[in-house]
Design an enzyme around this catalytic site. Structure first.
Site, PDB file in Angstrom:
ATOM      1  N   GLU A 180     -10.614   7.072   3.973  1.00 23.82           N
ATOM      2  CA  GLU A 180     -11.355   6.187   4.682  1.00 23.82           C
ATOM      3  C   GLU A 180     -10.395   5.380   5.105  1.00 23.82           C
ATOM      4  OE1 GLU A 180     -11.707   6.049   1.634  1.00 23.82           O
ATOM      5  OE2 GLU A 180     -11.347   3.589   1.368  1.00 23.82           O
ATOM      6  N   LYS A 239       0.687  -1.271  -0.056  1.00 23.59           N
ATOM      7  CA  LYS A 239      -0.059   0.189  -0.059  1.00 23.59           C
ATOM      8  C   LYS A 239       0.925   1.136   0.005  1.00 23.59           C
ATOM      9  CE  LYS A 239      -4.401  -1.798   1.716  1.00 23.59           C
ATOM     10  NZ  LYS A 239      -4.202  -2.974   1.996  1.00 23.59           N
ATOM     11  N   SER A 262       1.971  -9.862  -1.059  1.00 26.92           N
ATOM     12  CA  SER A 262       1.418  -8.475  -0.707  1.00 26.92           C
ATOM     13  C   SER A 262       1.704  -7.764   0.739  1.00 26.92           C
ATOM     14  CB  SER A 262       0.118  -8.219  -1.177  1.00 26.92           C
ATOM     15  OG  SER A 262      -0.674  -9.006  -0.221  1.00 26.92           O
TER      16      SER A 262
HETATM   17  C1  LIG Z   1      -4.946  -4.048   1.665  1.00 30.59           C
HETATM   18  C2  LIG Z   1      -4.341  -5.518   1.291  1.00 30.59           C
HETATM   19  C3  LIG Z   1      -4.683  -6.322   0.502  1.00 30.59           C
HETATM   20  C4  LIG Z   1      -5.890  -5.903  -0.500  1.00 30.59           C
HETATM   21  O1  LIG Z   1      -5.988  -4.978  -1.306  1.00 30.59           O
HETATM   22  P1  LIG Z   1      -5.467  -4.912  -2.991  1.00 30.59           P
HETATM   23  O2  LIG Z   1      -5.941  -3.583  -3.278  1.00 30.59           O
HETATM   24  O3  LIG Z   1      -6.655  -5.877  -3.571  1.00 30.59           O
HETATM   25  O4  LIG Z   1      -4.493  -5.134  -3.226  1.00 30.59           O
HETATM   26  C5  LIG Z   1      -3.944  -7.191   0.195  1.00 30.59           C
HETATM   27  N1  LIG Z   1      -2.827  -7.663   0.957  1.00 30.59           N
HETATM   28  C6  LIG Z   1      -2.474  -6.789   1.818  1.00 30.59           C
HETATM   29  C7  LIG Z   1      -1.243  -6.928   2.758  1.00 30.59           C
HETATM   30  C8  LIG Z   1      -3.129  -5.555   2.210  1.00 30.59           C
HETATM   31  O5  LIG Z   1      -2.660  -4.759   2.934  1.00 30.59           O
END
Ligand SMILES: *Cc1c(COP(=O)(O)O)cnc(C)c1O
Length: 430
Positions: free
Chosen positions: A122, A100, A389
């Site tokens: 938000e 993010k 992610s």
């Molecule tokens: C917020 C988040 C997601 C989901 O958000 P996407 O917009 O679908 O990428 C996935 N993995 C992590 C670690 C997150 O913090």
């Protein structure tokens, strides 16, 4: 040298000028807000071509976030599964622990260049709020985060993080006092003062230009990973996998591979407590077309077109809609949308922790779970690239309480391999 922002992602060069990916996306907002969105779109169009903006963003990515994040060959997991080789793109190693920060930095830098004094957003579980508060602290802008009062109580550590970083956390008590109400409150605040502040959306969702802009800021993941896979394995991966909440980490990695027709691409949705229940968020299975939060997409809705509550063990995946480019890629069958249940995600969470020393976010664990399945299916000699992610520190208390570690012996993993590990966990029931 790679481009930092990939503006030529699709052979069809999506989206069009009005923000459409095929029939999805666009901008469905009140007129006053449309004027503001047009201003943001025009500013982004200009700034994203500006070499000094790109240079500043590149420097922050490298010296602040720690980019490029490595691609790691997960050999022990690969061996335990006994199929295709599994590689992980380590977005969990970014500063703040997830992808993010990539779009938060881009958005706040854009805000600064537009002369804004404050960024607002938000947040649900607080992950987007923390990333934005971090970028705002770094770049010296004020930051207001709207958060449902219920979530403020549930997510105390992230609320503290945001406050320590200098953000104002504004609890929203209307309605059910959760994410949806926080979105409404933040948009209302934005309309009250669209001049000094700017709304920063946390995924590839919302009205144009956000799905495009957030994708572009995240595309650095795929650009790096494509080169890294070529230099590590001498060829492109056979498959690329990412979990899909709104869809930003997925679009970030997918975008670099869309034109590589031999690369199979998989988005993994949260199947929650099962596809045969309502406790999931499988938009590509249960969703119908409609307009949600200012853009057209598949979303999970009742007969009247109102969004229904959705569920996932991973709060980042628990959203009734899905990014418009995903809807388009689904329809043209370029990306396959699969799913993993809560249980499969927790199994992958433990497996990756035990076998690789990497504690993944529960969101990312969904992608790992599907990768394990696919690795067996496509077999040895193939390569799978998974977007990891985020890191799982935020999830450890919850997992320990709900899926007690005493029931998961490390020996089961090491000695018997993945199959036995899974059947061992399954035999415990939960
Ligand atoms: C917020 C988040 C997601 C989901 O958000 P996407 O917009 O679908 O990428 C996935 N993995 C992590 C670690 C997150 O913090």
């Amino acid at each position: 040298m790679t481009n930092l922002i990939n503006r030529e992602i699709d052979t069809e060069n999506m989206p069009d000028k009005k923000g459409y990916f095929g029939e999805y996306g666009g901008s469905f907002v009140p007129e006053a807000l449309q004027r503001v969105m047009d201003e943001v779109a025009a500013a982004y169009e200009e700034i994203s071509q500006d070499p000094s903006f790109l240079a500043e963003l590149r420097e922050l990515n490298e010296t602040y976030t720690g980019r490029p994040s490595p691609v790691y060959h997960a050999k022990r997991l690969t061996a335990a599964v006994g199929g295709a080789d599994i590689y992980l793109k380590r977005e969990d190693l970014n500063h703040t622990g997830a992808h993010k920060i990539n779009h938060a930095l881009g958005e706040v830098l854009l805000a600064k260049r537009m002369g804004k004094k404050k960024v607002i957003a938000e947040t649900g579980a607080g992950q987007h709020g923390v990333a934005l508060a971090t970028a705002a602290a770094l770049l010296g802008l004020d930051c207001d985060i709207y958060m449902g009062a219920v979530d403020v109580r549930k997510e105390a550590p992230n609320v503290s993080r945001m406050k320590i970083l200098g953000a104002r956390v504004i609890p929203v008590t209307s309605g059910t006092a959760t994410l949806k109400d926080a979105v409404d409150a933040a948009f209302k605040a934005y309309l009250n003062d669209p001049v000094t502040q700017i709304y920063c959306i946390g995924s590839v969702v919302g009205p144009h230009p956000f799905p495009e802009m957030v994708r572009d800021f995240q595309s650095v993941i795929g650009i790096e990973a494509r080169e890294q896979m070529l230099s590590m394995s001498g060829r492109l991966p056979d498959a690329v996998i990412a979990c899909v909440g709104g869809g930003s980490n997925a679009m970030g990695i997918f975008s670099a591979f869309l034109d590589d027709k031999d690369v199979a691409i998989y988005g993994v949705e949260p199947a929650g407590k099962g596809l045969d229940t309502n406790m999931n968020a499988v938009r590509m299975v249960r969703g119908k077309k409609g307009v949600l939060h200012g853009f057209k997409c598949y979303f999970i809705q009742d007969e009247k077109g109102e969004a229904l509550p959705v569920y996932s063990i991973a709060s980042g995946l628990d959203y009734p809609g899905i990014g418009p480019q995903h809807c388009y890629l689904h329809d043209i069958k370029r990306v396959r949308y699969e799913s993993a249940t809560d249980r499969e995600a927790v199994e992958a969470f433990y497996a990756l922790s035990r076998m690789e020393g990497i504690i993944p976010a529960l969101e990312s664990s969904h992608a790992v779970a599907y990768a394990v399945k696919l690795a067996k299916e496509i077999g040895k000699g193939k390569n799978i690239l998974v977007n990891l992610s985020g890191r799982g520190d935020k999830d450890i208390d919850f997992v320990m309480e709900s899926y007690p570690i005493s029931e998961y012996e490390p020996e089961d993993v090491v000695k018997d391999g993945y199959d036995e590990f899974l059947s061992h966990i399954q035999s415990k029931g939960n």
